[in-house]
Structures are given as structure tokens and as C-alpha cells.
Design a protein around this motif. Structure first.
Motif, PDB file in Angstrom:
ATOM      1  N   SER A 139      65.836  28.484 -55.492  1.00  0.00           N
ATOM      2  CA  SER A 139      66.234  28.974 -56.814  1.00  0.00           C
ATOM      3  C   SER A 139      65.025  29.462 -57.604  1.00  0.00           C
ATOM      4  CB  SER A 139      66.945  27.855 -57.575  1.00  0.00           C
ATOM      5  OG  SER A 139      67.278  28.290 -58.879  1.00  0.00           O
ATOM      6  N   LYS A 140      63.930  28.722 -57.562  1.00  0.00           N
ATOM      7  CA  LYS A 140      62.711  29.145 -58.270  1.00  0.00           C
ATOM      8  C   LYS A 140      62.170  30.446 -57.696  1.00  0.00           C
ATOM      9  CE  LYS A 140      61.104  24.650 -59.860  1.00  0.00           C
ATOM     10  NZ  LYS A 140      60.040  23.640 -59.798  1.00  0.00           N
ATOM     11  N   TRP A 141      62.236  30.606 -56.380  1.00  0.00           N
ATOM     12  CA  TRP A 141      61.768  31.846 -55.748  1.00  0.00           C
ATOM     13  C   TRP A 141      62.608  33.024 -56.214  1.00  0.00           C
ATOM     14  CZ3 TRP A 141      61.439  29.929 -49.986  1.00  0.00           C
ATOM     15  CH2 TRP A 141      60.393  29.000 -49.873  1.00  0.00           C
ATOM     16  N   GLU A 142      63.941  32.828 -56.255  1.00  0.00           N
ATOM     17  CA  GLU A 142      64.834  33.922 -56.635  1.00  0.00           C
ATOM     18  C   GLU A 142      64.732  34.267 -58.118  1.00  0.00           C
ATOM     19  OE1 GLU A 142      68.816  33.171 -55.327  1.00  0.00           O
ATOM     20  OE2 GLU A 142      68.295  33.489 -53.225  1.00  0.00           O
ATOM     21  N   ASN A 143      64.360  33.306 -58.939  1.00  0.00           N
ATOM     22  CA  ASN A 143      64.192  33.568 -60.374  1.00  0.00           C
ATOM     23  C   ASN A 143      62.806  34.093 -60.709  1.00  0.00           C
ATOM     24  OD1 ASN A 143      66.797  32.759 -61.036  1.00  0.00           O
ATOM     25  ND2 ASN A 143      66.181  30.616 -61.217  1.00  0.00           N
ATOM     26  N   GLY A 144      61.903  34.083 -59.739  1.00  0.00           N
ATOM     27  CA  GLY A 144      60.553  34.557 -59.966  1.00  0.00           C
ATOM     28  C   GLY A 144      59.653  33.523 -60.618  1.00  0.00           C
ATOM     29  N   ASP A 145      60.101  32.263 -60.658  1.00  0.00           N
ATOM     30  CA  ASP A 145      59.300  31.202 -61.263  1.00  0.00           C
ATOM     31  C   ASP A 145      58.229  30.676 -60.318  1.00  0.00           C
ATOM     32  OD1 ASP A 145      60.843  31.394 -63.546  1.00  0.00           O
ATOM     33  OD2 ASP A 145      62.239  29.829 -62.886  1.00  0.00           O
ATOM     34  N   ALA A 146      58.411  30.889 -59.028  1.00  0.00           N
ATOM     35  CA  ALA A 146      57.450  30.422 -58.020  1.00  0.00           C
ATOM     36  C   ALA A 146      57.494  31.387 -56.843  1.00  0.00           C
ATOM     37  CB  ALA A 146      57.788  29.007 -57.567  1.00  0.00           C
ATOM     38  N   THR A 147      56.511  31.278 -55.980  1.00  0.00           N
ATOM     39  CA  THR A 147      56.484  32.092 -54.766  1.00  0.00           C
ATOM     40  C   THR A 147      56.224  31.187 -53.564  1.00  0.00           C
ATOM     41  OG1 THR A 147      54.146  32.530 -55.087  1.00  0.00           O
ATOM     42  CG2 THR A 147      55.680  34.198 -55.896  1.00  0.00           C
ATOM     43  N   PRO A 148      56.790  31.528 -52.424  1.00  0.00           N
ATOM     44  CA  PRO A 148      56.580  30.700 -51.236  1.00  0.00           C
ATOM     45  C   PRO A 148      55.191  30.909 -50.647  1.00  0.00           C
ATOM     46  CG  PRO A 148      57.947  32.583 -50.701  1.00  0.00           C
ATOM     47  CD  PRO A 148      57.723  32.615 -52.176  1.00  0.00           C
ATOM     48  N   ASP A 149      54.758  29.947 -49.860  1.00  0.00           N
ATOM     49  CA  ASP A 149      53.491  30.096 -49.155  1.00  0.00           C
ATOM     50  C   ASP A 149      53.704  30.980 -47.930  1.00  0.00           C
ATOM     51  OD1 ASP A 149      54.982  28.357 -47.648  1.00  0.00           O
ATOM     52  OD2 ASP A 149      53.459  26.799 -47.512  1.00  0.00           O
ATOM     53  N   LEU A 150      52.621  31.336 -47.272  1.00  0.00           N
ATOM     54  CA  LEU A 150      52.688  32.281 -46.156  1.00  0.00           C
ATOM     55  C   LEU A 150      53.576  31.796 -45.007  1.00  0.00           C
ATOM     56  CD1 LEU A 150      51.844  34.986 -45.049  1.00  0.00           C
ATOM     57  CD2 LEU A 150      49.789  33.913 -44.153  1.00  0.00           C
ATOM     58  N   PRO A 151      53.488  30.531 -44.569  1.00  0.00           N
ATOM     59  CA  PRO A 151      54.385  30.102 -43.482  1.00  0.00           C
ATOM     60  C   PRO A 151      55.864  30.261 -43.836  1.00  0.00           C
ATOM     61  CG  PRO A 151      52.604  28.529 -43.731  1.00  0.00           C
ATOM     62  CD  PRO A 151      52.502  29.487 -44.879  1.00  0.00           C
ATOM     63  N   ASN A 152      56.218  29.969 -45.087  1.00  0.00           N
ATOM     64  CA  ASN A 152      57.616  30.140 -45.479  1.00  0.00           C
ATOM     65  C   ASN A 152      57.996  31.613 -45.587  1.00  0.00           C
ATOM     66  OD1 ASN A 152      58.616  27.494 -45.573  1.00  0.00           O
ATOM     67  ND2 ASN A 152      57.680  27.146 -47.565  1.00  0.00           N
ATOM     68  N   LEU A 153      57.068  32.461 -46.001  1.00  0.00           N
ATOM     69  CA  LEU A 153      57.351  33.902 -46.012  1.00  0.00           C
ATOM     70  C   LEU A 153      57.640  34.408 -44.603  1.00  0.00           C
ATOM     71  CD1 LEU A 153      54.744  35.345 -48.536  1.00  0.00           C
ATOM     72  CD2 LEU A 153      57.223  35.406 -48.752  1.00  0.00           C
ATOM     73  N   ILE A 154      56.858  33.944 -43.651  1.00  0.00           N
ATOM     74  CA  ILE A 154      57.058  34.366 -42.260  1.00  0.00           C
ATOM     75  C   ILE A 154      58.406  33.881 -41.750  1.00  0.00           C
ATOM     76  CG2 ILE A 154      56.188  34.070 -39.903  1.00  0.00           C
ATOM     77  CD1 ILE A 154      53.349  33.987 -41.178  1.00  0.00           C
ATOM     78  N   LYS A 155      58.756  32.637 -42.065  1.00  0.00           N
ATOM     79  CA  LYS A 155      60.060  32.098 -41.651  1.00  0.00           C
ATOM     80  C   LYS A 155      61.197  32.884 -42.285  1.00  0.00           C
ATOM     81  CE  LYS A 155      58.415  27.360 -41.075  1.00  0.00           C
ATOM     82  NZ  LYS A 155      58.478  25.990 -41.649  1.00  0.00           N
TER      83      LYS A 155
END
Length: 111
Positions: free
Chosen positions: A34-50
Motif C-alpha cells: 500500500s505504501k509503495w502504491e501511494n508513493g509513500d515508500a519505495t521497495p529495495d532492489l531485490p523486491n523490485l527485481i521480484k
């Protein structure tokens, strides 16, 4: 809202995944999604790759929202390795060549 947040929500809904489903695949909380979709946080690189693997897209498409334009027929631009090499740069990089030249001169002139 960031481009990544929009892309994440777009691809998650296209694949009919809930935030809970996506969070379970990444082994994180639904609140993180939810935070990622609202722009409140961003995932780290391993999660971006996943995420890119889950959606079957490139990282460029996920993070920036556009595809890469490179094809198999295109060649990368060729730039000279040292575009502005002057005499001093040459000497600084290739000083060891002079030892080989000096040795060759010595070998041919000692007879």
C-alpha cells in the motif's frame, strides 16, 4: 504519485492480484504494498527485481514506465575509450612500453 507507484498499481490490477496476494509472493506485509502504491515508500532492489519477475516485465517498464528500444540489430554507440588523450596521458598510461622498446634496442645494438 510517482511513475513507479502508478506502474505497480496498474500491473497488479491487470494481473488481478490483491495487495495481500502480491505481499504474500514477496514475503512482506500488505501495508508495504500500500505504501509503495501511494508513493509513500519505495521497495529495495531485490523486491523490485521480484516484482518485475512476477509481472513479466523489465525493470525499466516497472520503474520508469517505458520500454527499452534496443533490438538485436542495433549496436551500442561506439565512443573512444580515451577521447581526449594527449601526449602526457599517453605516457602516464603506457610508460611500461618504453622499457620493452629500450630492451629491444639494447638487444639489437649489443652485437
Amino acid at each position: 504519485m510517482s511513475v513507479f507507484a502508478e506502474q505497480l498499481k496498474k500491473y497488479r490490477t491487470e494481473q488481478a492480484l490483491s495487495q495481500d496476494d502480491l505481499a504474500a509472493q514477496l514475503f512482506i506485509s500488505r501495508q508495504a504494498i500500500s505504501k509503495w502504491e501511494n508513493g509513500d515508500a519505495t521497495p529495495d532492489l531485490p523486491n523490485l527485481i521480484k516484482l518485475a519477475d512476477i509481472f513479466g516485465i523489465s525493470l525499466d517498464m516497472l520503474v520508469l514506465g517505458h520500454t527499452t528500444n534496443t533490438t538485436a540489430t542495433e549496436t551500442p554507440s561506439t565512443k573512444p575509450m580515451y577521447p581526449h588523450m594527449n601526449g602526457w596521458d599517453f605516457l602516464a598510461r603506457y610508460w611500461w612500453i618504453f622499457f620493452g622498446i629500450a630492451w629491444l634496442i639494447y638487444m639489437f645494438t649489443k652485437r
